[in-house]
Design a protein around this motif. Structure first.
Motif: not given
Lengths: 337, 337
Positions: B3-11, B90-103
């Motif tokens: 399974x892929x780990x979905x990481x939001x990256x704050x560009x 970005x944090x919202x995506x983690x909250x909604x479960x659309x991503x696993x992590x935020x960097x």
């Protein structure tokens, strides 16, 4: 002839007592005629060490004491019970006016307690802080408080700033010393409760050259002359300073020994590196004074060698001649009026 | 396929955004097939940077956001008002479960506030601490808390010890990690009010391998795996660590350039020195996780380069695969029962 400064040296305190202590104190009297050293400690031990050197007879005295306060002893108890210890007797001499200063590498706890209880505070001083000079990229800064008063209040930090400024100006010779408060961000609203409360009070003090918050990252850069902080934080800063320096050096040394090429290089850089490290060597600056007492108490490092003891003794001369305590008394009284 | 780990990256966050951020994230996806990076930030800026590289199409996504939270902005306000910022979205995506992590390398304050308010705490966790890995002589230690919760209480420190132990055991692979509390002396009776109160509580915890007090001097030696402290103290430790290291290096470099002899030596030692410094380079270890949130939030250094971003993104994989949050949830729930 200039008046002699009488410095009691605790011959029994520290990892290298009595040998390095006696050696350093003798070096101090041999370097200046205006110092008289009064050793407290076991007479036979001190005499045995003294035999190794020559020194002007009238500049050295021994006051025999039979007890020794160990580093692990609970300080309050030790000070109360060991009346004939090198620390209690030595501080007594300062209290009675028979000496100007007391230098010891012994138990920090006992020295802090003894300083307050035996030597006593200058009227108006609430908490005498321990204030070592720490080396920076551009010179030295005074770290105040580095271990005397945990859980201090804002009023204490203000007094630290004042006493530290007097010390830096008169002993180290820094005009209008810059005072910073240790914080975790540059902005005024940053910090813990203590810092947030102290910051605006420092800003209002016209007699303090307050430059605001200083982040720990900036301390080694030498961004201010007096670094004000609560004792727990100050102690962490002082010890981490020592700890990172020594680990860094040992890692670099290990790295340099890893190949023939680097070994040859290491030989070539040795003199330059030594010079650099000397400027970052805290022992060059003597011990840490406990500010705000009726007399001077200097805590030198537990692992002090002769060099630090010598510098600690010499430091007492400037302290006395610059009338630091009179200046502290005046300034604190002014503020309390 | 794993399974892929979905990481939001704050560009948009950090001194080197977006160039180094995008570069590091691309390096991360190119190094592992099990990572998907979702950039938040201005689409045209991110695309411009992405054009410089090649990468697997299905491993990179962009979510356009129009606002940027600046480092100097008051965090609570910024999180509340800038709904279309790279951090809030970005944090919202983690909250909604659309991503696993935020960097993010952006505003520490905004990331701490956003983590608590937007991503939310694991039930039972009182204060999520910021927990960076710091290099030591023997490896790495986790410093917890280094800036999230000033003026914490003993119960918080206990949770820091638990969460830190789980992290070191599962992510770093240290069996039965040793936990120490930062103190100004080795004895149990030493310390400020917080430490004195916390010490006996830690001693009683059967699920924590508590080794007692750790003096700041010992931290660089690597005497324990999890270093527990209040955030103000932790922040001072982290920043002084960086500060002394960099001043020390610049002084050594200056020393080496002081003579022809030392210049030649410097050339010879360069490779060995570089290797030594690498082991003491915090950016090798990625960013600092905010422990105890419903999802992973990683704060990387404001001055992060591509290397730290890459490592921060990769770090999220172990965090997810080792089920750190599930383990924290179980352990905290057990204790609260």
């Amino acid at each position: 002839m200039q008046e002699q400064v009488r410095v009691v040296v605790d011959a029994m305190g520290g990892d290298n007592a009595p040998a390095e202590i006696v050696k350093g104190a003798v070096e101090a009297v041999n370097s200046r005629p205006d110092i008289k050293v009064i050793f407290t400690g076991r007479k036979e031990d001190i005499e045995r060490e003294l035999q190794k050197y020559t020194w002007p007879r009238d500049q050295v005295e021994i006051v025999h004491t039979s007890e020794v306060i160990e580093t692990a002893e609970p300080p309050v108890n030790a000070i109360r019970k060991k009346k004939d210890s090198s620390i209690v007797v030595g501080m007594g001499l300062v209290k009675k006016g028979e000496a100007d200063a007391f230098v010891s590498s012994g138990s920090t706890g006992a020295i802090l307690v003894g300083g307050q209880v035996l030597v006593g505070r200058i009227k108006g001083v609430e908490r005498p802080p321990l204030a070592p000079l720490i080396p920076t990229k551009t010179g030295v800064s005074l770290l105040v408080d580095c271990g005397a008063n945990v859980d201090a209040r804002p009023g204490h930090l203000l007094q630290f700033a004042r006493m530290g400024s007097i010390y830096m100006e008169s002993v180290v010779g820094v005009k209008n010393p810059r005072v910073g408060i240790v914080n975790i961000g540059a902005e005024e609203e940053k910090g813990n409760a203590l810092v947030k409360e102290t910051f605006p009070l420092l800003k209002e003090c016209k007699d303090i050259n307050f430059i605001g918050s200083v982040e720990a990252r900036e301390i080694p850069q030498g961004v201010c002359d007096v670094i004000v902080c609560e004792a727990f934080v100050g102690n962490v800063i002082l010890k981490l300073y020592e700890g990172t320096g020594s680990v860094f050096m040992s890692m670099i040394k290990k790295g340099l020994m890893s190949s023939l090429r680097s070994k040859v290089g290491a030989l070539l850089i040795k003199p330059a590196l030594k010079q650099t490290l000397k400027s970052f060597d805290a022992s060059e600056y003597g011990g840490a004074p406990l500010l705000g007492l009726n007399g001077l108490v200097v805590k030198s490092h537990g692992s002090s060698t002769a060099k630090e003891i010598k510098n600690s003794v010499i430091q007492c001369v400037s302290f006395k001649q610059e009338r630091i305590n009179e200046k502290i008394r005046e300034r604190i009284t002014e503020q309390n009026d």
